[in-house]
Design a protein around this motif. Structure first.
Motif, PDB file in Angstrom:
ATOM      1  N   GLU A 523       0.850  -1.186   0.000  1.00  0.00           N
ATOM      2  CA  GLU A 523       0.000   0.000   0.000  1.00  0.00           C
ATOM      3  C   GLU A 523       0.888   1.239   0.000  1.00  0.00           C
ATOM      4  O   GLU A 523       1.747   1.408   0.866  1.00  0.00           O
ATOM      5  CB  GLU A 523      -0.924   0.013   1.205  1.00  0.00           C
ATOM      6  N   TRP A 524       0.655   2.128  -0.981  1.00  0.00           N
ATOM      7  CA  TRP A 524       1.566   3.247  -1.251  1.00  0.00           C
ATOM      8  C   TRP A 524       1.378   4.414  -0.278  1.00  0.00           C
ATOM      9  O   TRP A 524       2.356   4.999   0.195  1.00  0.00           O
ATOM     10  CB  TRP A 524       1.358   3.716  -2.692  1.00  0.00           C
ATOM     11  N   THR A 525       0.133   4.783   0.036  1.00  0.00           N
ATOM     12  CA  THR A 525      -0.100   6.012   0.806  1.00  0.00           C
ATOM     13  C   THR A 525       0.168   5.832   2.296  1.00  0.00           C
ATOM     14  O   THR A 525       0.502   6.790   2.989  1.00  0.00           O
ATOM     15  CB  THR A 525      -1.546   6.503   0.613  1.00  0.00           C
ATOM     16  N   LYS A 526       0.011   4.612   2.816  1.00  0.00           N
ATOM     17  CA  LYS A 526       0.247   4.361   4.236  1.00  0.00           C
ATOM     18  C   LYS A 526       1.480   3.490   4.486  1.00  0.00           C
ATOM     19  O   LYS A 526       1.844   3.242   5.639  1.00  0.00           O
ATOM     20  CB  LYS A 526      -0.998   3.723   4.881  1.00  0.00           C
ATOM     21  N   ASP A 527       2.070   2.982   3.413  1.00  0.00           N
ATOM     22  CA  ASP A 527       3.351   2.290   3.468  1.00  0.00           C
ATOM     23  C   ASP A 527       3.304   1.007   4.313  1.00  0.00           C
ATOM     24  O   ASP A 527       3.934   0.890   5.367  1.00  0.00           O
ATOM     25  CB  ASP A 527       4.431   3.233   4.021  1.00  0.00           C
ATOM     26  N   TYR A 528       2.520   0.038   3.833  1.00  0.00           N
ATOM     27  CA  TYR A 528       2.524  -1.267   4.495  1.00  0.00           C
ATOM     28  C   TYR A 528       2.297  -2.356   3.445  1.00  0.00           C
ATOM     29  O   TYR A 528       1.728  -2.108   2.370  1.00  0.00           O
ATOM     30  CB  TYR A 528       1.454  -1.343   5.587  1.00  0.00           C
ATOM     31  N   ASP A 529       2.741  -3.548   3.751  1.00  0.00           N
ATOM     32  CA  ASP A 529       2.520  -4.693   2.868  1.00  0.00           C
ATOM     33  C   ASP A 529       1.132  -5.276   3.138  1.00  0.00           C
ATOM     34  O   ASP A 529       0.751  -5.504   4.291  1.00  0.00           O
ATOM     35  CB  ASP A 529       3.583  -5.768   3.103  1.00  0.00           C
ATOM     36  N   ALA A 530       0.409  -5.512   2.061  1.00  0.00           N
ATOM     37  CA  ALA A 530      -0.951  -6.040   2.190  1.00  0.00           C
ATOM     38  C   ALA A 530      -0.949  -7.555   2.102  1.00  0.00           C
ATOM     39  O   ALA A 530      -0.100  -8.160   1.437  1.00  0.00           O
ATOM     40  CB  ALA A 530      -1.836  -5.450   1.088  1.00  0.00           C
ATOM     41  N   ILE A 532      -3.038 -10.531   0.732  1.00  0.00           N
ATOM     42  CA  ILE A 532      -4.096 -10.903  -0.194  1.00  0.00           C
ATOM     43  C   ILE A 532      -4.182 -12.433  -0.214  1.00  0.00           C
ATOM     44  O   ILE A 532      -3.201 -13.108  -0.534  1.00  0.00           O
ATOM     45  CB  ILE A 532      -3.822 -10.383  -1.619  1.00  0.00           C
ATOM     46  N   ILE A 533      -5.328 -12.964   0.148  1.00  0.00           N
ATOM     47  CA  ILE A 533      -5.511 -14.417   0.183  1.00  0.00           C
ATOM     48  C   ILE A 533      -6.683 -14.781  -0.723  1.00  0.00           C
ATOM     49  O   ILE A 533      -7.803 -14.274  -0.532  1.00  0.00           O
ATOM     50  CB  ILE A 533      -5.776 -14.919   1.622  1.00  0.00           C
ATOM     51  N   ASP A 534      -6.397 -15.636  -1.691  1.00  0.00           N
ATOM     52  CA  ASP A 534      -7.443 -16.094  -2.617  1.00  0.00           C
ATOM     53  C   ASP A 534      -8.184 -14.912  -3.251  1.00  0.00           C
ATOM     54  O   ASP A 534      -9.418 -14.843  -3.272  1.00  0.00           O
ATOM     55  CB  ASP A 534      -8.439 -17.015  -1.907  1.00  0.00           C
ATOM     56  N   HIS A 535      -7.399 -13.935  -3.731  1.00  0.00           N
ATOM     57  CA  HIS A 535      -7.964 -12.757  -4.404  1.00  0.00           C
ATOM     58  C   HIS A 535      -8.917 -11.984  -3.498  1.00  0.00           C
ATOM     59  O   HIS A 535      -9.905 -11.392  -3.967  1.00  0.00           O
ATOM     60  CB  HIS A 535      -8.702 -13.162  -5.697  1.00  0.00           C
ATOM     61  N   ARG A 536      -8.602 -11.953  -2.210  1.00  0.00           N
ATOM     62  CA  ARG A 536      -9.492 -11.313  -1.243  1.00  0.00           C
ATOM     63  C   ARG A 536      -8.663 -10.463  -0.281  1.00  0.00           C
ATOM     64  O   ARG A 536      -7.709 -10.934   0.330  1.00  0.00           O
ATOM     65  CB  ARG A 536     -10.250 -12.394  -0.462  1.00  0.00           C
ATOM     66  N   LEU A 537      -9.031  -9.176  -0.195  1.00  0.00           N
ATOM     67  CA  LEU A 537      -8.383  -8.253   0.736  1.00  0.00           C
ATOM     68  C   LEU A 537      -9.382  -7.913   1.835  1.00  0.00           C
ATOM     69  O   LEU A 537     -10.497  -7.464   1.551  1.00  0.00           O
ATOM     70  CB  LEU A 537      -7.955  -6.972   0.005  1.00  0.00           C
ATOM     71  N   VAL A 538      -9.017  -8.126   3.079  1.00  0.00           N
ATOM     72  CA  VAL A 538      -9.905  -7.843   4.198  1.00  0.00           C
ATOM     73  C   VAL A 538      -9.247  -6.783   5.081  1.00  0.00           C
ATOM     74  O   VAL A 538      -8.074  -6.904   5.447  1.00  0.00           O
ATOM     75  CB  VAL A 538     -10.206  -9.108   5.028  1.00  0.00           C
ATOM     76  N   GLY A 539     -10.001  -5.747   5.411  1.00  0.00           N
ATOM     77  CA  GLY A 539      -9.459  -4.708   6.272  1.00  0.00           C
ATOM     78  C   GLY A 539     -10.462  -3.601   6.487  1.00  0.00           C
ATOM     79  O   GLY A 539     -11.629  -3.691   6.080  1.00  0.00           O
ATOM     80  N   THR A 540     -10.012  -2.535   7.137  1.00  0.00           N
ATOM     81  CA  THR A 540     -10.865  -1.379   7.416  1.00  0.00           C
ATOM     82  C   THR A 540     -10.699  -0.346   6.300  1.00  0.00           C
ATOM     83  O   THR A 540      -9.565   0.014   5.932  1.00  0.00           O
ATOM     84  CB  THR A 540     -10.500  -0.749   8.769  1.00  0.00           C
ATOM     85  N   LEU A 541     -11.807   0.108   5.794  1.00  0.00           N
ATOM     86  CA  LEU A 541     -11.801   1.159   4.773  1.00  0.00           C
ATOM     87  C   LEU A 541     -12.347   2.442   5.388  1.00  0.00           C
ATOM     88  O   LEU A 541     -13.505   2.498   5.818  1.00  0.00           O
ATOM     89  CB  LEU A 541     -12.665   0.756   3.566  1.00  0.00           C
ATOM     90  N   GLU A 542     -11.510   3.468   5.465  1.00  0.00           N
ATOM     91  CA  GLU A 542     -11.950   4.747   6.005  1.00  0.00           C
ATOM     92  C   GLU A 542     -13.033   5.348   5.112  1.00  0.00           C
ATOM     93  O   GLU A 542     -13.078   5.110   3.908  1.00  0.00           O
ATOM     94  CB  GLU A 542     -10.772   5.728   6.079  1.00  0.00           C
ATOM     95  N   LYS A 551       2.089  -3.534  -7.068  1.00  0.00           N
ATOM     96  CA  LYS A 551       2.803  -4.799  -7.121  1.00  0.00           C
ATOM     97  C   LYS A 551       4.282  -4.572  -6.857  1.00  0.00           C
ATOM     98  O   LYS A 551       4.909  -3.738  -7.482  1.00  0.00           O
ATOM     99  CB  LYS A 551       2.626  -5.450  -8.502  1.00  0.00           C
ATOM    100  N   LYS A 552       4.808  -5.352  -5.920  1.00  0.00           N
ATOM    101  CA  LYS A 552       6.230  -5.202  -5.597  1.00  0.00           C
ATOM    102  C   LYS A 552       7.095  -5.927  -6.620  1.00  0.00           C
ATOM    103  O   LYS A 552       6.691  -6.906  -7.219  1.00  0.00           O
ATOM    104  CB  LYS A 552       6.516  -5.756  -4.198  1.00  0.00           C
TER     105      LYS A 552
END
Length: 552
Positions: A523-530, A532-542, A551-552
């Protein structure tokens, strides 16, 4: 005194009955000019090197004067003009006409290609200079003094509002008089070249606003023979700002289109003499001649040779018909993007389909990565912060929405453009009077943080190849919760995935489905590695915020 050499003054006035040269080197006495079959009046004089002032006395053919009345005019091809007298200025060195003796220093610095541009639009008079005095006119040197700021922001192209000599001490430049002479109240020709040269040294291209639909009534061509270069009457009186160039007229006797030739000569001069990197065609819809625009674009590229050159049209309302491959110009100012985003950001609710239209201009019929130039505001539109305030959106909420607007602007398909001051929350109302931006805003934390956010996004936009193409796919759409996910990508495996929460609700443990292939996303704006499991991203969306995964 240097040795005198012959120099020939010439004036193209094919239908006029007489012309004389007057100049300071002859105590302003008349020197007869001889007319030849090619339509030129000429007078050859012997002069030492130096600087001179001159004009032409011409027997006018313009319908608003008495028949064959003598009029004193500046040279239509004057490259410098005395501000008070309006006299043409001639500089001779080694017997040849020069503009100045500036030596370019940054010709070897590589400049970004068109699909990598992030443009910053500014008005020289209002951008900077004498900030303690809101009415002091900014100059070319004041823009030079701010180049470190622009380099820190990360933009790689300036779009300068019109630079050609215009009436008055303060003018936006959309009523040009002299098509070869830069606005003298901004500084000297050499100072303008220094500005462009130093921009090039920083890898920043310079695009100039070209006003080719119309001219000021005092332009020399209108005084010589109005109807030879201009339409007798405006095409649309409600959208008329001065004599309108007649690009359809063909002089059969001489085998030329005079208006087109004159503008092509001006374009060649600005590219060769000032090394500009692009042209914005003002009021292109009013020009109403794709053949003329196509010839200007082709001529510009020919003159620029191996340099990248950007052509963009102000065409309101915007349409893909004006853009390549079928249309005449590369890019179109995209008012549609602005209206869609302002509608959403100022509280009219969200329509995922309209937001998708803003992100992917191909949905509106545009073909290429550079076919649209997107913006949240420009010199003709009030800034986002003012519009937010008018809708009761203030304080932290205004900054939250401004950041989301910036994120969409800098990740959407097209060339992003920022109107000066937008990047730190300027909110001064639109005005054609002296209207400087307020640099003290950067001294407050909220405004500085907005600047830093823009800087972060621009750094990604100018470095990530995924954004250099027109490729975009929407992989997640949740109209109920207001979430949209899309990916920008190229053919070499580079990709950037964007997830935006358009709603007023923070979404905890939200699952973004169908996330693009790959496990190593950052993640570029907050600088952390995401993760992703089975094409699924789970987290908090402001709420009203977005995330960008690269992509790294």
């Amino acid at each position: 005194m240097t040795e005198k050499q012959e120099f020939t003054f010439q004036l193209f006035a094919p239908n006029n009955a007489g012309a004389n040269l007057i100049a300071d080197f002859n105590d302003w006495g008349e020197i007869p000019m001889t007319k030849t079959d090619d339509g030129y009046f000429r007078a050859t004089v012997e002069l030492p090197d130096g600087t001179y002032q001159y004009k032409f006395n011409v027997r006018t053919k313009s319908w608003f004067y008495e028949e064959n009345e003598w009029k004193s005019i500046a040279d239509p091809y004057a490259t410098d003009v005395a501000n008070e007298s309006g006299n043409s200025i001639l500089k001779l060195k080694d017997g040849r006409k020069i503009v100045d003796e500036y030596e370019w220093r940054s010709n070897d610095v590589p400049l970004p290609e068109n699909n990598r541009l992030v443009i910053y639009e500014l008005h020289v008079g209002d951008f900077s200079g004498g900030e303690a005095d809101g009415f002091m006119r900014g100059k070319y040197t004041d823009v030079v003094a701010k180049l470190d700021y622009l380099a820190e922001l990360g933009v790689n192209a300036l779009e300068l509002m019109p630079l050609k000599e215009s009436p008055g001490d303060f003018n936006w430049g959309y009523s040009p008089i002299h098509y070869f002479a830069p606005e003298s109240s901004y500084g000297t020709t050499a100072e303008l070249k220094e500005l462009i040269d130093k921009c090039h040294g920083l890898g920043i291209r310079v695009i100039v606003d070209g006003v080719y639909n119309h001219a000021n009534t005092d332009t020399p061509l209108a005084q010589i023979d109005h109807d030879y270069w201009f339409h007798h009457e405006p095409k649309d009186p409600e959208q008329s700002w001065g004599p309108e160039f007649n690009y359809e007229f063909f002089d059969e006797r001489r085998g030329l289109r005079p208006a087109r030739n004159f503008i092509c000569d001006s374009i060649r001069f600005w590219i060769n003499e000032y090394q500009i990197d692009g042209i914005r065609f003002d009021a292109a819809r009013q020009i109403d001649n794709f053949d003329a625009l196509r010839s200007f674009v082709g001529y510009s590229r020919e003159m620029a040779s191996m340099k990248p050159f950007f052509t963009v049209a102000e065409y309101i309302p915007p349409t893909p018909e004006v853009t390549e491959p079928e249309g005449p110009v590369e890019s179109c100012w995209n008012d549609a993007f602005m209206h869609i985003m302002i509608e959403y950001l100022t509280g009219a609710g969200f329509d995922l389909e309209r937001i998708k239209d803003a992100i992917d201009a191909k949905r509106l019929g545009y073909a290429n990565a550079t076919s649209v130039t997107n913006y949240l505001a420009n010199h003709d539109q009030n800034r986002l912060f003012l519009k937010l305030g008018e809708n009761g959106i203030l304080g932290d909420e205004a900054y939250q929405r401004a950041r989301l607007g910036a994120l969409v602007l800098l990740t959407a398909v097209g060339v992003p453009m920022i109107w000066m001051g937008e990047e730190f929350g300027e909110h001064v109302p639109l005005s054609e009077q002296s209207n400087k931006i307020n640099w003290t805003l950067l001294e407050t934390d909220a405004n500085r943080h907005l600047f830093d956010y823009y800087r972060t996004l621009i750094a990604l936009r100018t470095s990530e190849p995924a954004f250099f193409t027109a490729n975009v796919e929407f992989f997640h759409e949740d109209a109920t919760r207001g979430v949209l996910g899309f990916v920008r990508y190229d053919d070499d495996g580079n990709a950037a995935a964007v997830v935006v929460n358009l709603s007023d609700d923070e979404l905890e443990d939200y699952a973004v489905e169908n996330f693009p292939e790959g496990r190593d996303w950052h993640e570029w704006t907050k600088d952390y590695d995401a993760e992703i499991i089975d094409h699924r991203l789970v987290g908090t969306l402001e709420r009203r915020a977005g995330l960008i995964f690269v992509k790294k």
